[in-house]
Design a protein around this motif. Structure first.
Motif, PDB file in Angstrom:
ATOM      1  N   GLY A  74       1.222  -1.245  -0.316  1.00  0.00           N
ATOM      2  CA  GLY A  74       0.131   0.014   0.097  1.00  0.00           C
ATOM      3  C   GLY A  74       0.992   0.892  -0.551  1.00  0.00           C
ATOM      4  N   LEU A  75       0.688   2.368  -0.032  1.00  0.00           N
ATOM      5  CA  LEU A  75       0.652   3.221  -0.434  1.00  0.00           C
ATOM      6  C   LEU A  75       0.489   4.912   1.144  1.00  0.00           C
ATOM      7  CD1 LEU A  75       2.894   5.255  -1.707  1.00  0.00           C
ATOM      8  CD2 LEU A  75       0.793   7.246  -2.645  1.00  0.00           C
ATOM      9  N   GLN A  76       1.701   4.280   1.694  1.00  0.00           N
ATOM     10  CA  GLN A  76       1.000   5.676   3.211  1.00  0.00           C
ATOM     11  C   GLN A  76       1.487   6.848   3.423  1.00  0.00           C
ATOM     12  OE1 GLN A  76       3.021   3.884   7.035  1.00  0.00           O
ATOM     13  NE2 GLN A  76       2.310   6.122   7.785  1.00  0.00           N
ATOM     14  N   VAL A  77       0.275   7.731   3.416  1.00  0.00           N
ATOM     15  CA  VAL A  77       0.442   8.772   3.314  1.00  0.00           C
ATOM     16  C   VAL A  77      -0.439   9.574   4.184  1.00  0.00           C
ATOM     17  CG1 VAL A  77      -0.871  10.762   1.603  1.00  0.00           C
ATOM     18  CG2 VAL A  77      -0.892   9.071   0.624  1.00  0.00           C
ATOM     19  N   GLU A  78       1.513  10.427   5.180  1.00  0.00           N
ATOM     20  CA  GLU A  78       1.382  11.331   5.733  1.00  0.00           C
ATOM     21  C   GLU A  78       2.000  12.214   5.906  1.00  0.00           C
ATOM     22  OE1 GLU A  78       4.428   8.859   8.893  1.00  0.00           O
ATOM     23  OE2 GLU A  78       5.079  10.311   8.673  1.00  0.00           O
ATOM     24  N   SER A  79       0.682  13.368   6.192  1.00  0.00           N
ATOM     25  CA  SER A  79       0.223  14.891   6.360  1.00  0.00           C
ATOM     26  C   SER A  79       0.724  15.182   7.711  1.00  0.00           C
ATOM     27  CB  SER A  79      -1.451  14.809   5.845  1.00  0.00           C
ATOM     28  OG  SER A  79      -0.924  16.092   5.295  1.00  0.00           O
ATOM     29  N   THR A  80       1.299  16.544   7.759  1.00  0.00           N
ATOM     30  CA  THR A  80       1.599  17.336   8.589  1.00  0.00           C
ATOM     31  C   THR A  80       1.361  18.211   7.761  1.00  0.00           C
ATOM     32  OG1 THR A  80       3.447  16.108   9.776  1.00  0.00           O
ATOM     33  CG2 THR A  80       3.311  17.932  10.222  1.00  0.00           C
ATOM     34  N   TYR A  81       0.501  19.022   9.342  1.00  0.00           N
ATOM     35  CA  TYR A  81       0.055  20.306   8.980  1.00  0.00           C
ATOM     36  C   TYR A  81      -0.356  21.555  10.258  1.00  0.00           C
ATOM     37  CZ  TYR A  81      -4.218  17.809   9.151  1.00  0.00           C
ATOM     38  OH  TYR A  81      -4.526  16.299   8.747  1.00  0.00           O
ATOM     39  N   ILE A  82      -0.904  22.460  10.103  1.00  0.00           N
ATOM     40  CA  ILE A  82      -0.850  23.435  11.366  1.00  0.00           C
ATOM     41  C   ILE A  82      -2.739  23.799  11.290  1.00  0.00           C
ATOM     42  CG2 ILE A  82      -0.341  25.856  11.667  1.00  0.00           C
ATOM     43  CD1 ILE A  82       2.129  26.375  10.231  1.00  0.00           C
ATOM     44  N   THR A  83      -2.408  22.742  12.637  1.00  0.00           N
ATOM     45  CA  THR A  83      -3.766  23.418  13.445  1.00  0.00           C
ATOM     46  C   THR A  83      -4.587  24.487  14.360  1.00  0.00           C
ATOM     47  OG1 THR A  83      -3.523  22.149  15.426  1.00  0.00           O
ATOM     48  CG2 THR A  83      -3.701  21.255  13.228  1.00  0.00           C
ATOM     49  N   GLU A  84      -3.510  25.096  14.806  1.00  0.00           N
ATOM     50  CA  GLU A  84      -3.651  26.452  15.285  1.00  0.00           C
ATOM     51  C   GLU A  84      -2.624  27.541  15.669  1.00  0.00           C
ATOM     52  OE1 GLU A  84      -5.508  27.327  19.435  1.00  0.00           O
ATOM     53  OE2 GLU A  84      -4.941  24.966  19.233  1.00  0.00           O
ATOM     54  N   THR A  91       0.503  24.765  16.504  1.00  0.00           N
ATOM     55  CA  THR A  91       0.698  23.329  16.666  1.00  0.00           C
ATOM     56  C   THR A  91      -0.020  22.204  15.576  1.00  0.00           C
ATOM     57  OG1 THR A  91      -0.799  24.410  19.134  1.00  0.00           O
ATOM     58  CG2 THR A  91      -1.930  22.175  17.900  1.00  0.00           C
ATOM     59  N   THR A  92       0.758  21.351  15.755  1.00  0.00           N
ATOM     60  CA  THR A  92       0.396  20.214  14.291  1.00  0.00           C
ATOM     61  C   THR A  92      -0.042  19.348  14.491  1.00  0.00           C
ATOM     62  OG1 THR A  92       2.684  19.469  14.551  1.00  0.00           O
ATOM     63  CG2 THR A  92       2.677  21.983  13.399  1.00  0.00           C
ATOM     64  N   ALA A  93      -0.857  18.701  13.457  1.00  0.00           N
ATOM     65  CA  ALA A  93      -1.148  17.698  13.716  1.00  0.00           C
ATOM     66  C   ALA A  93      -0.714  17.134  13.098  1.00  0.00           C
ATOM     67  CB  ALA A  93      -2.780  17.264  13.016  1.00  0.00           C
ATOM     68  N   LYS A  94      -0.378  15.596  12.858  1.00  0.00           N
ATOM     69  CA  LYS A  94       0.514  14.480  11.734  1.00  0.00           C
ATOM     70  C   LYS A  94      -0.928  13.564  11.911  1.00  0.00           C
ATOM     71  CE  LYS A  94       4.738  11.456  11.108  1.00  0.00           C
ATOM     72  NZ  LYS A  94       5.424  12.006  11.956  1.00  0.00           N
ATOM     73  N   GLU A  95      -1.264  13.764  10.269  1.00  0.00           N
ATOM     74  CA  GLU A  95      -2.191  11.940  10.026  1.00  0.00           C
ATOM     75  C   GLU A  95      -1.738  11.419   9.402  1.00  0.00           C
ATOM     76  OE1 GLU A  95      -6.245  14.075  11.632  1.00  0.00           O
ATOM     77  OE2 GLU A  95      -5.553  14.646   9.667  1.00  0.00           O
ATOM     78  N   THR A  96      -2.528  10.119   8.503  1.00  0.00           N
ATOM     79  CA  THR A  96      -2.131   8.920   8.307  1.00  0.00           C
ATOM     80  C   THR A  96      -3.416   8.185   7.734  1.00  0.00           C
ATOM     81  OG1 THR A  96      -0.581   8.248   9.505  1.00  0.00           O
ATOM     82  CG2 THR A  96      -0.568   6.733   6.832  1.00  0.00           C
ATOM     83  N   ALA A  97      -3.098   8.563   6.206  1.00  0.00           N
ATOM     84  CA  ALA A  97      -3.765   7.546   4.838  1.00  0.00           C
ATOM     85  C   ALA A  97      -3.315   6.953   4.422  1.00  0.00           C
ATOM     86  CB  ALA A  97      -4.733   8.739   3.790  1.00  0.00           C
TER      87      ALA A  97
END
Length: 190
Positions: A74-84, A91-97
């Motif tokens: 599979g292809l893991q897509v990891e995103s880190t972005y600023i939430t606040e 504040t950053t968040a890291k999520e995976t799809a």
């Protein structure tokens, strides 16, 4: 009484949003497995950084159910972005799809037939062209506004639905994603 009602409303909202999630075959495989090992190939990953410091990385991955000794790609897509942002603090968040192996071929076609040929093409004065690819867990967009281009990666099951990764400066790096996808296609044929 009022706090109990608020709690139950929040619980119902979380339950409803969890019911609406669509999972790729890779995520389903991970969720069904008791013991999981994920081998992410750092040599083949494609990473994009925005001017704000947000990132999205595409990792070709091998997923192993250690208990049943079965494997999936599979292809893991990891995103880190600023939430606040508050003052000097962010504040950053890291999520995976995950992109399931059955979605890879169509994704390669979308990139090679519609996106890459248009990396050097302008839409025209006061014109916009959008190319959108919908996976189970994410949406990819390549948009051309006049001569400006934007590449966006939106995680469909995000806890922060108004946040997503986008870049103008690194659009020319899109072929690196295709390289990661082609690497997975090659591993699948072994």
């Amino acid at each position: 009484m009022k706090s109990n009602l608020t709690f139950f409303m929040l619980l119902a909202a979380l339950y409803t949003s969890a019911q609406d999630k669509t999972l790729s075959t890779a995520s389903q495989f991970i969720n069904r497995s008791s013991y999981v090992q994920i081998n992410m190939d750092e040599n083949e990953k494609a990473t994009f950084k925005s001017g704000l410091g947000e990132t999205v990385s595409f990792y070709p991955s091998e997923i192993i159910d250690l208990k049943l000794n079965t494997t999936m790609l599979g292809l893991q897509v990891e995103s880190t972005y600023i939430t606040e942002t508050q003052g000097m603090t962010t504040t950053t968040a890291k999520e995976t799809a995950w992109v399931g192996v059955e979605e890879i071929d169509d994704l390669v076609i979308w990139f090679e037939k519609y996106v890459i040929p248009n990396l050097d093409v302008a839409a025209g004065k006061k014109k916009t062209v959008k190319y959108i690819f919908n996976c189970e867990e994410l949406t990819l967009k390549f948009e051309v506004y006049d001569s400006r281009q934007v590449f966006s990666v939106i995680l469909n099951n995000s806890f922060f639905p108004d946040k997503y990764f986008w870049t103008e400066a690194k659009v020319k790096d899109i072929p690196k994603v295709v390289s990661a996808l082609r690497y997975l296609q090659g591993k699948r044929k072994l």
